[in-house]
Design a protein around this motif. Structure first.
Motif, short mmCIF file in Angstrom:
data_model
loop_
_atom_site.label_atom_id
_atom_site.label_comp_id
_atom_site.label_asym_id
_atom_site.label_seq_id
_atom_site.Cartn_x
_atom_site.Cartn_y
_atom_site.Cartn_z
N ILE A 35 1.19 -0.73 0.06
CA ILE A 35 -0.19 0.30 -0.29
C ILE A 35 0.84 1.18 0.60
CG2 ILE A 35 -1.32 1.24 1.59
CD1 ILE A 35 -2.78 -1.28 2.37
N ASN A 36 0.46 1.98 -0.98
CA ASN A 36 1.35 3.59 -1.04
C ASN A 36 0.40 4.05 -0.37
OD1 ASN A 36 3.03 5.56 -1.77
ND2 ASN A 36 2.46 5.57 -3.75
N TRP A 37 0.88 4.03 0.99
CA TRP A 37 -0.08 5.56 2.08
C TRP A 37 -0.05 7.24 1.03
CZ3 TRP A 37 -2.73 3.97 4.71
CH2 TRP A 37 -3.24 2.25 5.89
N ALA A 38 1.48 7.32 0.63
CA ALA A 38 2.24 8.55 0.18
C ALA A 38 0.25 9.04 -0.58
CB ALA A 38 3.35 8.77 -0.44
N SER A 39 0.27 9.04 -1.17
CA SER A 39 -0.08 8.52 -2.58
C SER A 39 -2.23 8.26 -2.24
CB SER A 39 -0.38 7.93 -4.20
OG SER A 39 -0.07 6.79 -3.60
N ALA A 40 -2.84 8.13 -0.77
CA ALA A 40 -3.28 8.03 -0.51
C ALA A 40 -4.79 9.31 -1.09
CB ALA A 40 -3.73 8.37 1.01
N ASP A 41 -5.53 9.00 -1.31
CA ASP A 41 -6.79 9.63 -1.53
C ASP A 41 -7.65 9.86 -0.18
OD1 ASP A 41 -9.39 10.73 -2.42
OD2 ASP A 41 -9.61 8.96 -4.31
N ASN A 42 -7.18 10.81 0.27
CA ASN A 42 -7.69 11.33 1.92
C ASN A 42 -9.56 11.48 1.07
OD1 ASN A 42 -5.45 11.18 3.09
ND2 ASN A 42 -4.84 12.84 1.81
#
Length: 692
Positions: free
Chosen positions: A547-554
């Motif tokens: 999971i790429n948390w840095a590119s999360a769709d908030n």
């Protein structure tokens, strides 16, 4: 060293403060040797013949032996593959009951029980000693029962499952301490628990954590087995996820999750082992008693029954193999503290000689077990064997992965004709499948994405699978994904396509969490995780799977949090009894349907793409008069006039969700005859007391 008779009652290696008792099952061996090794595992110190046999259990007690001792077995007997026997004492065998292993398995010819110089079916046993190339089993310390925080024991209708991989969930999380990322400890970190609780998750379902092997063909490609469905040790944690505290890190994580109200469910693989088919390595079960541990073909015992598609099938209908599985399950509950299990290819577990049997030995053993009968039990209700698809056929208190829900939900939001009818059934717990005596709506585990297949985001980005990184010329993985790229394959900057994709994701999520049943969310789907179109990442231990948390769709995360909270706060959405429009005590049906215009629905219309579902809580017998809700589905690309039914005496409707306008605050309906269903959307209305 000396060895005496010892005891047969407890299988495995058991330290009692005075020494270690060893007991291992084999009904066809003629002799079994216990091999003890130096502390580094490189030197075989001694061999001791297990001196006693009680039934099929070979056993012996070694006075003075301590925890931490490394050991393995050598089994003697006939090497006659055509009769199902593959004994070869030159192969050091792992204890099926080992709690831990020291070292790593090789994938070379040293592991093979046969001589590979000729055709793989030749009958010559290998003369290579495998001991230098295999891990050693480790004698455990005195085992103590779980003493951490007790499991929350959530009711099924309160449960929200989050399916995750230990490493994939935590490896790239910036707020997990660097030294813990990718480890068991990370599951109990503040960052992970904060995310799970903020989302509304009540159960963390982990992909396999039992010791497993990398397949030889993957090693040859420079890849690894990432998912872990290649088990060898049913009692041992996979060491690749160990952090600073080793196995204790797992216990600490479970303890912390329990303290925060989150259950832990393990995905377990008891249908096959890592030893593969007749060409595979001899590591443990095959060498101890091939004919007892595996189902062999009746016409030719050299070959294995392959109901799993993984080369072999464990003989669960053998009493001592069944005992192994049950002992393993109880260990993970009573010692490691877990709360339940999801059984991979569970049909194997229920297949007797005459076929799948709800009252077979495995299910009967679970029912009467005072520990396991209290756990959450979930079936993947299929395999590739005869009569393998068994959705809806499991015991009343089991949950089942509902692939019909997955597929019909995907079809509808993709725009397929004649799909609204099945979608409507999904909202009521797929009663056509699960409404059997004693069963509840919560039997249906509702999901649209899982580890096997496209992520939720990729369902809207890709029409075709893109598995080139797996090294199989994109021939692996499922070809019928029921996905749609909304106009462009893969990434795009087109704002119209991006909005179309975002809306479809919200609709898919809303269908899962507004339906009766038990919802399951794939880790990362709440923040828009992509696998770049790979729908079979079983061998991708890298950023394709993590999971790429840095590119999360908030924005999507906020929507998911709100959606799950709505479900939690609206009991009528999670009733456990099936609703069929029965007239209740107040003279009204527990559920009713209407068209968006308020008229009667024509369920035979293949172009049907919208409906209203009016839910009332009287079926449970404990909800307040305000326990009513209305789900409005409009699959059309155009907005539609909407006529809302009467919510009931003294009530008005409040719109609390519209997937087309996710940021809109709840609003009371003033005129229920003049409403609008947004294009391609799901809306939720709940009844509230009218202000006099």
């Amino acid at each position: 060293m000396s060895i005496n008779a010892g005891d047969h009652a407890t299988l495995g290696a058991v330290y009692n403060g005075q020494g270690v008792n060893f007991a291992v099952f084999s009904e066809n061996a003629t002799k079994i040797e216990l091999c003890l090794f130096s502390a580094d595992g490189q030197r075989e110190v001694t061999r001791l013949v297990l001196p006693e046999q009680t039934g099929p259990i070979w056993h012996g007690f070694v006075p003075g032996l301590k925890p931490g001792t490394l050991y393995g077995y050598r089994a003697y007997g006939p090497y006659e593959p055509d009769r199902g026997h593959r004994f070869n004492p030159r192969k050091l065998l792992a204890d099926p009951y080992a709690r831990a292993f020291r070292g790593y398995w090789s994938s070379g010819k040293e592991m093979l029980g046969y001589e590979p110089s000729g055709h793989y079916t030749n009958t010559q046993p290998s003369q290579i000693d495998s001991a230098p190339f295999v891990p050693k089993s480790v004698v455990p310390d005195i085992e103590r029962l779980w003493s951490g925080a007790p499991g929350p024991r959530r009711e099924w209708n309160e449960t929200v499952i989050y399916e995750a991989h230990v490493k994939g969930l935590t490896q790239l999380h910036p707020d997990v301490p660097a030294e813990l990322r990718g480890t068991y400890e990370a599951l109990g970190s503040d960052a992970v628990i904060s995310h799970l609780k903020g989302l509304g998750v009540t159960a963390l379902e982990l992909l396999p954590v039992h010791t497993f092997l990398n397949d030889g063909f993957l090693v040859d490609r420079g890849l690894t087995n990432y998912w872990g469905y290649n088990t060898l040790g049913f009692f041992a944690l996979e060491p690749r996820y160990f952090g600073p505290n080793g196995a204790d890190g797992f216990r600490q994580a479970v303890d912390r999750l329990h303290a925060e109200g989150i259950e832990v469910i393990l995905d377990v693989v008891y249908n096959h082992t890592a030893e593969g088919d007749h060409r595979g390595p001899t590591l443990s079960f095959r060498g101890l008693d091939n004919k007892a541990y595996y189902n062999l073909q009746a016409s030719h015992a050299r070959y294995y029954v392959n109901d799993t598609g993984c080369g072999n099938t464990l003989a669960i209908n053998h009493p001592f193999v069944l005992r192994l599985v049950l002992d393993s399950l109880r260990y993970w509950v009573t010692v490691m503290g877990v709360d339940g299990f999801r059984f991979d290819l569970a049909t194997v577990l229920g297949r007797e000689h005459h076929g799948f049997d709800l009252h077979g030995g495995f299910f009967d053993a679970i029912r009467q077990d005072p520990v396991l009968s209290r756990c959450k039990l979930i079936a993947e209700p299929w395999d590739i064997g005869p009569g393998g698809y068994q959705l809806g056929s499991y015991p009343a208190d089991w949950g089942e992965w509902n692939d019909k829900f997955r597929d019909s939900t995907r079809r509808f939001w993709r725009g397929d004709a004649h799909s609204a009818q099945e979608l409507a059934g999904n909202f009521l717990g797929t009663a056509s499948v699960f409404d059997r005596p004693g069963r509840r709506t919560t039997s249906s585990i509702n999901f649209v994405a899982a580890h096997d297949g496209f992520t939720l985001a990729d369902l809207t980005r890709y029409r075709e699978k893109h598995n080139e990184a797996n090294g199989e010329s994109n021939k692996d993985g499922h070809g019928n994904n029921l996905s749609d790229n909304c106009g462009v394959e893969g990434d795009t900057d087109n704002p119209d396509i991006l909005e179309r994709r975002a809306l479809r994701i919200r609709n898919l999520l809303a269908t899962v969490f507004l339906s009766q049943g038990t919802p399951m969310l794939l880790a990362g789907d709440e923040i828009g995780r992509t696998q770049r179109g790979n729908n079979n990442t079983y061998c991708q231990d890298n950023e394709i799977s993590w999971i790429n948390w840095a590119s999360a769709d908030n924005d999507l995360l906020a929507f998911a949090q709100n959606l799950i909270a709505l479900r939690s706060n609206t009991p009528v959405l999670r009733q456990s009894r099936f609703l069929h429009g029965r007239i209740r005590n107040d003279g009204n049906p527990d559920v009713s349907w209407s068209g968006l215009d308020g008229g009667t629905l024509n369920w035979r219309d293949p172009s049907l793409d919208g409906f209203c579902l009016h839910l009332r809580g009287e079926a449970e017998g404990s909800f307040s008069p305000e326990g009513t809700a209305l789900i409005v589905v409009n699959g059309n690309e155009q907005p539609k006039k909407l006529f809302l039914p009467d919510p009931g005496p003294g009530l008005v409707w409040q719109r609390v969700l519209d997937t087309a306008e996710p940021d809109t605050e709840p609003v009371d309906v003033v005129d229920r005859k003049r409403q609008c269903a947004s294009a391609h959307s799901v809306s939720l209305f709940v009844g509230k007391a009218a202000v006099s």
